[in-house]
Design an enzyme around this catalytic site. Structure first.
Site, PDB file in Angstrom:
ATOM      1  N   ARG A  51     -22.257 -13.427  36.454  1.00 19.74           N
ATOM      2  CA  ARG A  51     -21.164 -13.705  37.398  1.00 19.74           C
ATOM      3  C   ARG A  51     -20.288 -14.852  36.897  1.00 19.74           C
ATOM      4  O   ARG A  51     -19.064 -14.821  37.031  1.00 19.74           O
ATOM      5  CB  ARG A  51     -21.720 -14.014  38.790  1.00 19.74           C
ATOM      6  CG  ARG A  51     -20.616 -14.129  39.848  1.00 19.74           C
ATOM      7  CD  ARG A  51     -21.153 -14.197  41.264  1.00 19.74           C
ATOM      8  NE  ARG A  51     -21.932 -15.403  41.507  1.00 19.74           N
ATOM      9  CZ  ARG A  51     -22.556 -15.671  42.650  1.00 19.74           C
ATOM     10  NH1 ARG A  51     -22.501 -14.813  43.646  1.00 19.74           N
ATOM     11  NH2 ARG A  51     -23.248 -16.789  42.794  1.00 19.74           N
ATOM     12  N   LYS A 150     -15.882 -17.287  41.485  1.00 18.67           N
ATOM     13  CA  LYS A 150     -16.511 -18.522  41.967  1.00 18.67           C
ATOM     14  C   LYS A 150     -15.845 -19.695  41.251  1.00 18.67           C
ATOM     15  O   LYS A 150     -16.326 -20.169  40.216  1.00 18.67           O
ATOM     16  CB  LYS A 150     -18.013 -18.460  41.704  1.00 18.67           C
ATOM     17  CG  LYS A 150     -18.809 -19.233  42.708  1.00 18.67           C
ATOM     18  CD  LYS A 150     -20.259 -18.829  42.669  1.00 18.67           C
ATOM     19  CE  LYS A 150     -21.130 -19.889  43.264  1.00 18.67           C
ATOM     20  NZ  LYS A 150     -20.797 -20.305  44.624  1.00 18.67           N
ATOM     21  N   GLU A 183     -17.238 -14.000  55.682  1.00 18.89           N
ATOM     22  CA  GLU A 183     -18.484 -14.687  55.323  1.00 18.89           C
ATOM     23  C   GLU A 183     -18.453 -16.096  55.899  1.00 18.89           C
ATOM     24  O   GLU A 183     -17.483 -16.485  56.549  1.00 18.89           O
ATOM     25  CB  GLU A 183     -18.642 -14.720  53.801  1.00 18.89           C
ATOM     26  CG  GLU A 183     -17.490 -15.423  53.088  1.00 18.89           C
ATOM     27  CD  GLU A 183     -17.579 -15.349  51.564  1.00 18.89           C
ATOM     28  OE1 GLU A 183     -18.671 -15.100  51.039  1.00 18.89           O
ATOM     29  OE2 GLU A 183     -16.540 -15.567  50.920  1.00 18.89           O
TER      30      GLU A 183
HETATM   31  N1  PMP Z   1     -20.118 -16.905  49.768  1.00 18.10           N
HETATM   32  C1  PMP Z   1     -19.638 -18.051  49.287  1.00 18.10           C
HETATM   33  C2  PMP Z   1     -18.251 -18.448  49.594  1.00 18.10           C
HETATM   34  C3  PMP Z   1     -20.462 -18.882  48.502  1.00 18.10           C
HETATM   35  O1  PMP Z   1     -19.991 -20.024  48.014  1.00 18.10           O
HETATM   36  C4  PMP Z   1     -21.796 -18.497  48.260  1.00 18.10           C
HETATM   37  C5  PMP Z   1     -22.743 -19.387  47.536  1.00 18.10           C
HETATM   38  N2  PMP Z   1     -22.372 -19.742  46.288  1.00 18.10           N
HETATM   39  C6  PMP Z   1     -22.246 -17.271  48.779  1.00 18.10           C
HETATM   40  C7  PMP Z   1     -21.377 -16.508  49.533  1.00 18.10           C
HETATM   41  C8  PMP Z   1     -23.639 -16.793  48.494  1.00 18.10           C
HETATM   42  O2  PMP Z   1     -23.750 -16.374  47.182  1.00 18.10           O
HETATM   43  P1  PMP Z   1     -25.109 -16.446  46.360  1.00 18.10           P
HETATM   44  O3  PMP Z   1     -26.128 -15.690  47.157  1.00 18.10           O
HETATM   45  O4  PMP Z   1     -24.804 -15.791  45.073  1.00 18.10           O
HETATM   46  O5  PMP Z   1     -25.462 -17.873  46.222  1.00 18.10           O
END
Ligand code: PMP
Length: 290
Positions: A51, A150, A183
């Protein structure tokens, strides 16, 4: 131990510094991952590295090393810090440039690896559940800044977090520009409805969480159906259960949304099962730090 990796060197926390001309600092121009290790094993390591490289590719940031080399540097840092259970922050910025935006003026990306501990919420939140509220700030539209990247620019999420805190809630529910559920500020959201799971589809403007994917796979193992769909607040209010997922947060039961108790207002049965399954998964998988 407090040793921070910066561009190939392990530096004491107090001395770990980067240039004020680094575009990661000046403009949030960079990408990152939050990764966990459990009992000396890095969880979903390849998925996080993949990612990171996808985020970098989209913003046209040329990574300074191969995935294999990057993975080795992460392992080296975790080992140096003598941590078995850790939270790893892997950051690659555009690097040092001038005061203009032009990324061509940044010849060399900066790589930073921090291996530390993290506890986003107290234990009681995992036992009794969390209350979230919908905030006015909408999740960035994909056409402006795709939430699947990200990036180091988290102001969209921080504004939402501030709004939740100002309203007395620990976490914010963010809607997308269409008013559908996206989210939380650092977690994906799931509901349980009629013994099945539903979570917003990636086109709803979310980060495709690695914990989200892990939970979908765990549900599949238990023959629990999981639909990626469009969700409204109404769907959330009338869910049987609700929970959040994220690397740092892991799985958190949601017991109240915008003052409406979810289900019976306590962490749900399926949520608890998935929390147990997730805990078990972290114990049996991962890349060994050695
Ligand atoms: N959404 C956002 C905006 C995030 O920053 C994160 C955490 N990094 C997640 C969802 C969850 O992602 P992950 O399970 O890959 O940590």
């Amino acid at each position: 131990m407090g040793l921070i990796y910066i561009d190939g060197k392990l530096i004491k926390k107090e001395n770990a510094k980067i240039s004020v001309f680094d575009h990661g600092f000046l403009y949030g121009d960079g990408v990152f991952e939050g990764i966990r290790s459990y009992s000396g094993f890095i969880f979903k390591f390849a998925e996080h590295i993949d990612r990171l490289y996808e985020s970098a590719n989209t913003i046209m940031l040329k990574m300074p090393m191969t995935k294999k080399e990057m993975s080795n540097e992460v392992i080296k840092t975790v080992k140096a810090n003598k941590l078995k259970d850790s939270y790893i922050r892997l950051i690659v910025t555009r690097g040092v440039g001038d005061l203009g935006l032009d990324p061509r003026k940044c010849p060399k990306p900066t790589t930073i690896i921090i291996a530390d501990k993290i506890a986003l919420y107290p234990k009681v939140v995992y036992e009794k559940g969390i209350e979230i509220i919908t905030v006015p700030t909408r999740r960035s539209i994909a056409e402006a800044l795709n939430p699947q990247i990200k990036t180091l620019n988290y102001l969209n999420n921080i504004l939402a977090k501030i709004e939740a805190i100002n309203a007395g809630a620990p976490e914010a529910l963010m809607l997308n520009s269409g008013g559908f559920v996206a989210e939380c500020t650092g977690e994906n959201i799931f509901i349980v409805k009629k013994s099945g799971l539903v979570t917003p589809a990636t086109h709803c403007g979310i980060l495709k969480g690695i914990t989200r994917d892990a939970v979908i796979a765990l549900a599949d193992k238990r023959n629990i159906a999981c639909k990626e769909d469009i969700l409204t607040r109404h769907d959330l209010f009338n869910a049987d259960e609700c929970f959040l997922t994220g690397t740092a947060a892991e799985i958190i039961p949601v017991v109240k949304i915008d003052s409406r108790p979810i289900g019976d207002g306590k962490p749900g049965k399926m949520t608890k099962k998935l929390m147990d399954d997730f805990r078990a998964l972290t114990k049996i998988s991962g890349v060994k730090v050695e």
